[in-house]
Design an enzyme around this catalytic site. Structure first.
Site, PDB file in Angstrom:
ATOM      1  N   THR A 214      -5.173   8.089 -16.886  1.00 19.97           N
ATOM      2  CA  THR A 214      -4.518   6.754 -16.793  1.00 19.97           C
ATOM      3  C   THR A 214      -5.357   6.294 -18.590  1.00 19.97           C
ATOM      4  O   THR A 214      -6.536   6.774 -18.851  1.00 19.97           O
ATOM      5  CB  THR A 214      -5.819   6.508 -15.685  1.00 19.97           C
ATOM      6  OG1 THR A 214      -4.809   6.456 -14.574  1.00 19.97           O
ATOM      7  CG2 THR A 214      -6.302   4.614 -15.404  1.00 19.97           C
TER       8      THR A 214
ATOM      9  N   THR B 143      -4.700   1.911 -21.650  1.00 20.87           N
ATOM     10  CA  THR B 143      -3.036   0.866 -21.565  1.00 20.87           C
ATOM     11  C   THR B 143      -2.432   1.220 -20.458  1.00 20.87           C
ATOM     12  O   THR B 143      -1.380   0.800 -19.932  1.00 20.87           O
ATOM     13  CB  THR B 143      -2.356   0.600 -22.846  1.00 20.87           C
ATOM     14  OG1 THR B 143      -3.709   0.422 -24.012  1.00 20.87           O
ATOM     15  CG2 THR B 143      -1.522  -0.555 -23.224  1.00 20.87           C
TER      16      THR B 143
ATOM     17  N   PRO C  22     -13.132  11.208 -20.588  1.00 19.52           N
ATOM     18  CA  PRO C  22     -11.804  12.792 -20.196  1.00 19.52           C
ATOM     19  C   PRO C  22     -11.116  12.841 -20.852  1.00 19.52           C
ATOM     20  O   PRO C  22     -10.481  14.072 -20.587  1.00 19.52           O
ATOM     21  CB  PRO C  22     -11.797  11.685 -18.406  1.00 19.52           C
ATOM     22  CG  PRO C  22     -11.917  10.511 -18.335  1.00 19.52           C
ATOM     23  CD  PRO C  22     -12.713  10.068 -19.328  1.00 19.52           C
ATOM     24  N   ASP C  23     -10.701  11.674 -20.917  1.00 17.80           N
ATOM     25  CA  ASP C  23      -9.208  12.482 -21.833  1.00 17.80           C
ATOM     26  C   ASP C  23      -9.267  12.912 -22.917  1.00 17.80           C
ATOM     27  O   ASP C  23      -8.410  13.658 -23.587  1.00 17.80           O
ATOM     28  CB  ASP C  23      -8.497  10.704 -22.430  1.00 17.80           C
ATOM     29  CG  ASP C  23      -8.795   9.975 -23.063  1.00 17.80           C
ATOM     30  OD1 ASP C  23     -10.588   9.886 -22.396  1.00 17.80           O
ATOM     31  OD2 ASP C  23      -8.733   8.691 -23.408  1.00 17.80           O
TER      32      ASP C  23
HETATM   33  N1  ATP Z   1       8.387   6.453 -31.273  1.00 17.55           N
HETATM   34  C1  ATP Z   1       7.855   4.963 -31.071  1.00 17.55           C
HETATM   35  N2  ATP Z   1       7.485   4.118 -31.776  1.00 17.55           N
HETATM   36  C2  ATP Z   1       6.576   1.951 -31.179  1.00 17.55           C
HETATM   37  N3  ATP Z   1       5.585   2.731 -30.719  1.00 17.55           N
HETATM   38  C3  ATP Z   1       5.982   4.372 -30.016  1.00 17.55           C
HETATM   39  C4  ATP Z   1       6.887   4.930 -30.367  1.00 17.55           C
HETATM   40  N4  ATP Z   1       6.333   5.909 -29.048  1.00 17.55           N
HETATM   41  C5  ATP Z   1       5.803   5.149 -28.233  1.00 17.55           C
HETATM   42  N5  ATP Z   1       5.192   3.897 -28.423  1.00 17.55           N
HETATM   43  C6  ATP Z   1       4.142   3.382 -28.101  1.00 17.55           C
HETATM   44  O1  ATP Z   1       2.594   4.118 -28.520  1.00 17.55           O
HETATM   45  C7  ATP Z   1       1.499   3.850 -28.158  1.00 17.55           C
HETATM   46  C8  ATP Z   1       1.116   4.934 -27.834  1.00 17.55           C
HETATM   47  O2  ATP Z   1       1.101   5.990 -26.439  1.00 17.55           O
HETATM   48  P1  ATP Z   1       0.187   6.401 -25.778  1.00 17.55           P
HETATM   49  O3  ATP Z   1       0.694   6.897 -24.797  1.00 17.55           O
HETATM   50  O4  ATP Z   1       0.181   7.778 -26.877  1.00 17.55           O
HETATM   51  O5  ATP Z   1      -1.064   5.444 -25.227  1.00 17.55           O
HETATM   52  P2  ATP Z   1      -1.033   3.790 -25.043  1.00 17.55           P
HETATM   53  O6  ATP Z   1      -0.094   4.359 -23.263  1.00 17.55           O
HETATM   54  O7  ATP Z   1      -0.439   3.120 -25.838  1.00 17.55           O
HETATM   55  O8  ATP Z   1      -2.778   4.225 -24.393  1.00 17.55           O
HETATM   56  P3  ATP Z   1      -3.556   4.708 -23.015  1.00 17.55           P
HETATM   57  O9  ATP Z   1      -3.227   5.988 -23.046  1.00 17.55           O
HETATM   58  O10 ATP Z   1      -4.790   4.450 -24.692  1.00 17.55           O
HETATM   59  O11 ATP Z   1      -3.593   3.894 -22.058  1.00 17.55           O
HETATM   60  C9  ATP Z   1       2.659   2.914 -26.122  1.00 17.55           C
HETATM   61  O12 ATP Z   1       2.349   1.898 -26.993  1.00 17.55           O
HETATM   62  C10 ATP Z   1       3.596   3.395 -26.227  1.00 17.55           C
HETATM   63  O13 ATP Z   1       4.151   2.139 -26.173  1.00 17.55           O
HETATM   64  C1  PAU Z   2     -12.377   6.676 -26.048  1.00 17.04           C
HETATM   65  C2  PAU Z   2     -10.824   6.017 -25.365  1.00 17.04           C
HETATM   66  C3  PAU Z   2     -11.212   4.565 -25.171  1.00 17.04           C
HETATM   67  C4  PAU Z   2      -9.987   6.417 -25.393  1.00 17.04           C
HETATM   68  O1  PAU Z   2      -8.975   6.646 -25.058  1.00 17.04           O
HETATM   69  C5  PAU Z   2     -12.565   7.018 -23.813  1.00 17.04           C
HETATM   70  O2  PAU Z   2     -12.391   8.545 -24.427  1.00 17.04           O
HETATM   71  C6  PAU Z   2     -13.035   6.053 -23.670  1.00 17.04           C
HETATM   72  O3  PAU Z   2     -13.735   4.987 -22.605  1.00 17.04           O
HETATM   73  N1  PAU Z   2     -14.543   6.829 -23.551  1.00 17.04           N
HETATM   74  C7  PAU Z   2     -15.450   7.236 -23.554  1.00 17.04           C
HETATM   75  C8  PAU Z   2     -16.797   6.842 -24.567  1.00 17.04           C
HETATM   76  C9  PAU Z   2     -16.796   8.268 -25.208  1.00 17.04           C
HETATM   77  O4  PAU Z   2     -15.619   9.062 -24.899  1.00 17.04           O
HETATM   78  O5  PAU Z   2     -17.785   8.732 -25.838  1.00 17.04           O
END
Ligand code: ATP
Ligand code: PAU
Ligand code: K
Length: 259
Positions: free
Chosen positions: A7, A10, A108-109
């Site tokens: 999770t 976004t 955690p990520d």
């Molecule tokens: N080829 C691409 N061009 C543009 N956007 C892209 C492409 N591939 C993926 N994305 C977009 O890149 C963004 C990053 O995706 P990713 O899954 O890494 O993170 P996220 O889901 O936005 O963020 P989080 O993991 O923090 O929730 C997303 O908004 C995704 O829709």
């Molecule tokens: C930095 C993000 C938002 C990246 O997903 C996430 O790892 C987070 O909320 N971290 C907490 C703070 C830290 O990692 O130091």
């Protein structure tokens, strides 16, 4: 089968590991109000489209948005009759404890990313994750997370520009044809694309200087392939890095916990 849930702020990704490979990756917008029942109906319909028997007997969760964990736990308990491991909770063992200031709760990520990258590439590396935030996670020689850098994510920066400036439209991130834009859209695309290339290369150089050695750079996140076009310093691009790390941490707990 193992259900891995990542999770982000976004998006939330559900992946199914069958013991040999990932069978599916499914993505849903992160919303802490989503209930266990809603998740399950959504999962069921995807499973039926892909026509495979779902036999989940273990779950592991990484959640950067802590409020979603409650409903995900209920999902695992009620529908899969399993108690999930949640990365960052005391009962989830880690191959390497992060070495940061006392009391700091590392995302955690970021721990999962460094665990996965260490497994594939060895120690002494930087993971660049292009998610909601653009993060740099540094792994020491032994693979432990030892800190990093947090910058605003690419899509957040684009959104902020559009929100704050009346005449600037929302644009999609892409590599513009030239650095010097001759229309508004290309100007913004150039600022974001080359701006982030500059940010990534500057931060990577500074991290290497501070540690006084060469380090591998592993990129992940949906936008990593895009930025790879303008940057020659990525040693690898891995879109499944977080899921690989979740699987490793699950296996580590299975082998090492007595519960
Ligand atoms: N080829 C691409 N061009 C543009 N956007 C892209 C492409 N591939 C993926 N994305 C977009 O890149 C963004 C990053 O995706 P990713 O899954 O890494 O993170 P996220 O889901 O936005 O963020 P989080 O993991 O923090 O929730 C997303 O908004 C995704 O829709
Ligand atoms: C930095 C993000 C938002 C990246 O997903 C996430 O790892 C987070 O909320 N971290 C907490 C703070 C830290 O990692 O130091
Ligand atoms: K992510």
């Amino acid at each position: 089968m193992l259900l891995c849930i990542d999770t982000g702020n976004t998006n939330t990704v559900f992946s199914i590991w069958d013991g040999a490979r990932f069978r599916a990756h499914w993505r849903i917008a992160t919303d802490h109000r989503r209930t266990a029942d809603e998740y399950f109906v959504w999962l069921q319909s995807l499973i039926s489209i892909q026509k495979f028997d779902l036999n989940i007997d273990a779950c592991i969760i990484s959640a950067t948005a802590p409020r979603v964990v409650f409903n995900l736990r209920v999902l695992c308990n009620r529908y899969f009759d399993t108690r999930p491991l949640v990365v960052g909770k005391p009962d989830c063992l880690l191959p390497h404890e992060p070495r940061v200031e006392p009391g700091v709760i590392v995302g955690p990520d970021r721990i999962v990313n460094t665990t996965a990258a260490f497994d594939r590439h060895g120690g002494n590396l930087i993971v660049v994750d292009f998610g909601t935030a653009t993060t740099f996670d540094v792994a020491d020689d032994d693979g432990a997370y030892v800190g990093g850098v947090i910058a605003p994510g690419v899509n957040l920066s684009l959104e902020a520009l559009h929100m704050g400036a009346a005449s600037l439209p929302h644009v999609d991130v892409t590599m513009p044809p030239k650095v010097i834009g001759t229309n508004t859209v290309n100007c913004i695309q150039s600022g974001i694309f080359w701006g982030y290339i500059g940010l990534v290369s500057g931060v990577v150089d500074k991290i290497r200087d501070e540690r006084g050695r060469e380090m591998k750079v592993i990129a992940t996140g949906g936008l990593a392939p895009l930025f790879d076009q303008g940057f020659d310093q990525f040693d690898a691009i891995e879109d499944d890095l977080t899921m690989h790390g979740l699987r490793l941490i699950h296996d580590f707990n299975k082998e090492n916990s007595d519960g």
